[in-house]
Write a protein that holds these residues in place. Structure first.
Motif, PDB file in Angstrom:
ATOM      1  N   GLU A 241       0.829  -1.207   0.000  1.00 14.16           N
ATOM      2  CA  GLU A 241       0.000   0.000   0.000  1.00 14.16           C
ATOM      3  C   GLU A 241       0.868   1.264   0.000  1.00 14.16           C
ATOM      4  OE1 GLU A 241      -2.419  -1.504  -0.659  1.00 14.16           O
ATOM      5  OE2 GLU A 241      -3.296  -2.794   0.857  1.00 14.16           O
ATOM      6  N   LEU A 242       1.956   1.214   0.756  1.00 11.25           N
ATOM      7  CA  LEU A 242       2.856   2.369   0.825  1.00 11.25           C
ATOM      8  C   LEU A 242       3.486   2.651  -0.539  1.00 11.25           C
ATOM      9  CD1 LEU A 242       3.776   4.457   2.801  1.00 11.25           C
ATOM     10  CD2 LEU A 242       5.509   2.885   3.639  1.00 11.25           C
ATOM     11  N   LEU A 243       3.827   1.589  -1.255  1.00 10.88           N
ATOM     12  CA  LEU A 243       4.375   1.762  -2.603  1.00 10.88           C
ATOM     13  C   LEU A 243       3.336   2.357  -3.549  1.00 10.88           C
ATOM     14  CD1 LEU A 243       6.522  -1.492  -2.894  1.00 10.88           C
ATOM     15  CD2 LEU A 243       7.383   0.855  -2.859  1.00 10.88           C
ATOM     16  N   HIS A 244       2.067   1.995  -3.371  1.00 14.43           N
ATOM     17  CA  HIS A 244       0.994   2.612  -4.175  1.00 14.43           C
ATOM     18  C   HIS A 244       0.973   4.120  -3.946  1.00 14.43           C
ATOM     19  CE1 HIS A 244      -0.915  -0.831  -5.934  1.00 14.43           C
ATOM     20  NE2 HIS A 244      -1.223  -1.388  -4.775  1.00 14.43           N
ATOM     21  N   ILE A 245       1.001   4.519  -2.670  1.00 12.71           N
ATOM     22  CA  ILE A 245       0.966   5.950  -2.335  1.00 12.71           C
ATOM     23  C   ILE A 245       2.178   6.666  -2.912  1.00 12.71           C
ATOM     24  CG2 ILE A 245       1.290   7.566  -0.391  1.00 12.71           C
ATOM     25  CD1 ILE A 245      -0.787   5.939   1.166  1.00 12.71           C
ATOM     26  N   CYS A 246       3.366   6.075  -2.741  1.00  6.82           N
ATOM     27  CA  CYS A 246       4.595   6.711  -3.233  1.00  6.82           C
ATOM     28  C   CYS A 246       4.618   6.790  -4.762  1.00  6.82           C
ATOM     29  CB  CYS A 246       5.823   5.973  -2.709  1.00  6.82           C
ATOM     30  SG  CYS A 246       6.072   6.233  -0.935  1.00  6.82           S
ATOM     31  N   ASN A 247       4.192   5.715  -5.426  1.00  8.47           N
ATOM     32  CA  ASN A 247       4.168   5.726  -6.897  1.00  8.47           C
ATOM     33  C   ASN A 247       3.197   6.778  -7.416  1.00  8.47           C
ATOM     34  OD1 ASN A 247       6.034   3.661  -7.148  1.00  8.47           O
ATOM     35  ND2 ASN A 247       4.497   2.032  -7.208  1.00  8.47           N
ATOM     36  N   GLN A 248       2.010   6.838  -6.817  1.00  6.75           N
ATOM     37  CA  GLN A 248       1.008   7.776  -7.316  1.00  6.75           C
ATOM     38  C   GLN A 248       1.289   9.213  -6.894  1.00  6.75           C
ATOM     39  OE1 GLN A 248      -3.083   6.595  -7.370  1.00  6.75           O
ATOM     40  NE2 GLN A 248      -2.604   4.426  -7.413  1.00  6.75           N
ATOM     41  N   SER A 249       2.073   9.388  -5.825  1.00  3.83           N
ATOM     42  CA  SER A 249       2.427  10.737  -5.372  1.00  3.83           C
ATOM     43  C   SER A 249       3.783  11.185  -5.919  1.00  3.83           C
ATOM     44  CB  SER A 249       2.474  10.780  -3.834  1.00  3.83           C
ATOM     45  OG  SER A 249       1.241  10.418  -3.272  1.00  3.83           O
ATOM     46  N   ASN A 250       4.440  10.301  -6.676  1.00  5.10           N
ATOM     47  CA  ASN A 250       5.803  10.564  -7.176  1.00  5.10           C
ATOM     48  C   ASN A 250       6.714  10.968  -6.016  1.00  5.10           C
ATOM     49  OD1 ASN A 250       7.915  10.828  -9.035  1.00  5.10           O
ATOM     50  ND2 ASN A 250       7.488  13.000  -9.375  1.00  5.10           N
ATOM     51  N   ALA A 251       6.830  10.061  -5.051  1.00  3.23           N
ATOM     52  CA  ALA A 251       7.607  10.338  -3.840  1.00  3.23           C
ATOM     53  C   ALA A 251       8.340   9.077  -3.382  1.00  3.23           C
ATOM     54  CB  ALA A 251       6.681  10.823  -2.730  1.00  3.23           C
ATOM     55  N   GLY A 252       9.258   9.243  -2.448  1.00  4.46           N
ATOM     56  CA  GLY A 252       9.926   8.120  -1.796  1.00  4.46           C
ATOM     57  C   GLY A 252       9.475   8.072  -0.343  1.00  4.46           C
ATOM     58  N   CYS A 253      10.006   7.126   0.434  1.00  4.89           N
ATOM     59  CA  CYS A 253       9.628   7.077   1.846  1.00  4.89           C
ATOM     60  C   CYS A 253      10.692   6.366   2.679  1.00  4.89           C
ATOM     61  CB  CYS A 253       8.278   6.379   2.025  1.00  4.89           C
ATOM     62  SG  CYS A 253       8.335   4.594   1.707  1.00  4.89           S
ATOM     63  N   ARG A 254      10.643   6.643   3.961  1.00  5.51           N
ATOM     64  CA  ARG A 254      11.444   5.928   4.940  1.00  5.51           C
ATOM     65  C   ARG A 254      10.507   5.457   6.049  1.00  5.51           C
ATOM     66  NH1 ARG A 254      14.055   5.995   1.401  1.00  5.51           N
ATOM     67  NH2 ARG A 254      16.240   6.402   1.014  1.00  5.51           N
ATOM     68  N   VAL A 255      10.491   4.135   6.282  1.00 10.02           N
ATOM     69  CA  VAL A 255       9.652   3.557   7.331  1.00 10.02           C
ATOM     70  C   VAL A 255      10.577   2.888   8.337  1.00 10.02           C
ATOM     71  CG1 VAL A 255       7.889   1.820   7.839  1.00 10.02           C
ATOM     72  CG2 VAL A 255       7.714   3.174   5.778  1.00 10.02           C
ATOM     73  N   TYR A 256      10.306   3.075   9.629  1.00 13.98           N
ATOM     74  CA  TYR A 256      11.186   2.573  10.672  1.00 13.98           C
ATOM     75  C   TYR A 256      10.602   1.322  11.325  1.00 13.98           C
ATOM     76  CZ  TYR A 256      13.615   6.881   9.816  1.00 13.98           C
ATOM     77  OH  TYR A 256      14.310   7.888   9.193  1.00 13.98           O
ATOM     78  N   ILE A 314       7.760  10.847   4.299  1.00 16.10           N
ATOM     79  CA  ILE A 314       7.862  10.872   2.832  1.00 16.10           C
ATOM     80  C   ILE A 314       9.131  11.630   2.444  1.00 16.10           C
ATOM     81  CG2 ILE A 314       6.745  11.701   0.704  1.00 16.10           C
ATOM     82  CD1 ILE A 314       5.264   9.362   1.931  1.00 16.10           C
ATOM     83  N   THR A 315       9.805  11.138   1.410  1.00 18.46           N
ATOM     84  CA  THR A 315      11.061  11.757   0.944  1.00 18.46           C
ATOM     85  C   THR A 315      10.950  12.127  -0.544  1.00 18.46           C
ATOM     86  OG1 THR A 315      11.992   9.645   0.226  1.00 18.46           O
ATOM     87  CG2 THR A 315      12.387  10.278   2.525  1.00 18.46           C
ATOM     88  N   LYS A 316      12.044  12.654  -1.056  1.00 18.56           N
ATOM     89  CA  LYS A 316      12.119  12.915  -2.510  1.00 18.56           C
ATOM     90  C   LYS A 316      12.032  11.576  -3.248  1.00 18.56           C
ATOM     91  CE  LYS A 316      15.064  17.060  -2.722  1.00 18.56           C
ATOM     92  NZ  LYS A 316      15.448  17.366  -1.340  1.00 18.56           N
ATOM     93  N   PRO A 317      11.491  11.579  -4.471  1.00 20.16           N
ATOM     94  CA  PRO A 317      11.341  10.310  -5.203  1.00 20.16           C
ATOM     95  C   PRO A 317      12.669   9.603  -5.489  1.00 20.16           C
ATOM     96  CG  PRO A 317      10.783  12.209  -6.610  1.00 20.16           C
ATOM     97  CD  PRO A 317      10.901  12.710  -5.219  1.00 20.16           C
ATOM     98  N   ASP A 318      13.742  10.377  -5.686  1.00 19.64           N
ATOM     99  CA  ASP A 318      15.028   9.735  -6.034  1.00 19.64           C
ATOM    100  C   ASP A 318      15.674   8.997  -4.856  1.00 19.64           C
ATOM    101  OD1 ASP A 318      15.915  11.876  -4.537  1.00 19.64           O
ATOM    102  OD2 ASP A 318      16.810  12.952  -6.236  1.00 19.64           O
ATOM    103  N   MET A 319      15.112   9.153  -3.684  1.00 16.95           N
ATOM    104  CA  MET A 319      15.622   8.411  -2.520  1.00 16.95           C
ATOM    105  C   MET A 319      15.017   7.011  -2.415  1.00 16.95           C
ATOM    106  SD  MET A 319      15.987  11.253   0.500  1.00 16.95           S
ATOM    107  CE  MET A 319      16.763  10.101   1.634  1.00 16.95           C
ATOM    108  N   GLY A 320      13.984   6.758  -3.220  1.00 13.46           N
ATOM    109  CA  GLY A 320      13.356   5.440  -3.216  1.00 13.46           C
ATOM    110  C   GLY A 320      12.554   5.175  -1.955  1.00 13.46           C
ATOM    111  N   CYS A 321      12.063   3.940  -1.836  1.00 11.39           N
ATOM    112  CA  CYS A 321      11.246   3.551  -0.681  1.00 11.39           C
ATOM    113  C   CYS A 321      12.005   2.514   0.136  1.00 11.39           C
ATOM    114  CB  CYS A 321       9.916   2.960  -1.159  1.00 11.39           C
ATOM    115  SG  CYS A 321       8.935   4.142  -2.110  1.00 11.39           S
ATOM    116  N   ALA A 322      12.236   2.799   1.404  1.00 14.84           N
ATOM    117  CA  ALA A 322      13.083   1.904   2.202  1.00 14.84           C
ATOM    118  C   ALA A 322      12.565   1.693   3.615  1.00 14.84           C
ATOM    119  CB  ALA A 322      14.508   2.459   2.263  1.00 14.84           C
TER     120      ALA A 322
END
Length: 347
Positions: A241-256, A314-322
């Motif tokens: 689900e988080l990847l859906h949000i990031c893909n559709q928002s053109n963003a990256g993320c960091r989850v702890y 949420i981060t810049k898209p070039d940081m990817g999702c991690a």
């Protein structure tokens, strides 16, 4: 137990039996079951939200261990959850069923008892549907109609850099409940007289068999004056689900990892099954919790909100999702949640 063949009253007799005393609860439900179509009327300041779900026996549910009343309840809840995930309120459903000859009138009474209980609890009207015969078990198609305030409907594509990532409740419990039920099913296949002991695991079973939609969280956010920038419900797993949000928002993320909320019973069960707990929480699915992002300015309000956990940003898209592990390592998030179109899938 009494068993009455559906053929004794026919399709229209069954529909009449299941829907005859339904009382409409919402002003937007002008006319419900009983004509060629329902009549709905929504105020001009509202937007109409529509969602639909198709549940197939053997793919989405197993009647070996799913009681029909629970199935009726869950079938409604999964649709309500989608409306809440848009920051809306569910108001009506239509219910279509395909059923084989092995289902009796009493079976359908049970299914509808669960369905109607969910509708009563969430103030939703049953306004129509259809029934037909099936050669391959049971299929359930429910369409839910809801309302959202203009300007306050929340989509998946609004997450911005520095937004906070939040989830409601806890994750992984529904998946662990499914593992537990599947294990007992396998054991019972070999020994029919054995009675499963679910003591101390009730929460896991409830999360799998009778989930709830988080209307309470929508109310809390509204009362606190917080409008999420993006939101969806967790049906296929947090990472997916988080990847859906990031893909559709053109963003990256960091989850702890250390901030992902997990119930004690889930942790105990994962250990018993020798499964990685974080993997279960990230990819399990069917939690029907809300995943949403809010502006960083709402940090204090969100931190104080009961039932909500802040898990990342949420981060810049070039940081990817991690995912950041407890020991500070960074792993790329992958969508490993349930995919019904994948081969060799088991729920």
């Amino acid at each position: 137990m009494t068993r009455t063949e559906i053929s004794t009253i026919g399709e229209f007799g069954l529909i009449r039996r299941l829907t005859e005393d339904i009382k409409l609860q919402n002003p937007s439900s002008q006319y419900g079951v009983g004509d060629d179509a329902a009549v709905l009327s929504y105020p001009a300041d509202k937007q109409v939200l529509v969602t639909t779900d198709l549940l197939m026996e053997g793919v989405h549910f197993d009647l070996v261990y799913v009681p029909l009343k629970h199935l009726g309840y869950k079938s409604a809840i999964v649709n309500f959850s989608d409306i809440y995930a848009m920051n809306g309120i569910p108001k009506q459903i239509t219910v279509s069923l395909a059923i084989s000859k092995r289902f009796s009138i009493e079976d359908m009474d049970e299914f509808y008892a669960g369905l109607r209980l969910a509708c009563k609890e969430y103030q939703v009207d049953i306004v129509g549907g259809d029934t037909t015969s099936s050669l391959t078990g049971m299929a359930i198609s429910i369409t839910c109609i809801g309302e959202g305030e203009k300007g306050k409907v929340v989509y998946r594509n609004g997450a911005k850099e520095t937004d906070l990532i939040c989830v409601s409740g806890d994750l992984g419990a529904a998946y662990m409940g499914l593992q537990l039920l599947e294990r007992e099913k396998a054991v019972l296949k070999d020994d029919k007289d054995l009675q499963p002991d679910f003591t101390g695991k009730e929460y896991l079973l409830e999360r799998q068999l009778k989930p709830e939609a988080r209307k309470d969280i929508i109310k809390k956010l509204n009362d606190a004056g917080i409008l999420p920038t993006s939101m969806m419900d967790i049906s296929d797993g947090l990472s997916s689900e988080l990847l859906h949000i990031c893909n559709q928002s053109n963003a990256g993320c960091r989850v702890y990892e250390e901030h992902i909320p997990i119930d004690y019973q889930t942790a105990v069960m994962a250990e018993e099954f020798n499964m990685n707990l974080t993997t279960c929480a990230l990819n399990g699915g069917e939690d029907y919790e809300l995943l949403f992002t809010v502006p960083i300015a709402d940090h204090e309000k969100i931190s104080e909100m009961e039932g909500v956990k802040l898990i990342g940003h949420i981060t810049k898209p070039d940081m990817g999702c991690a995912l950041i592990t407890r020991d500070g390592q960074e792993f790329e998030l992958k969508a490993q949640g349930w995919n019904p179109l994948q081969e060799n899938n088991k729920e």
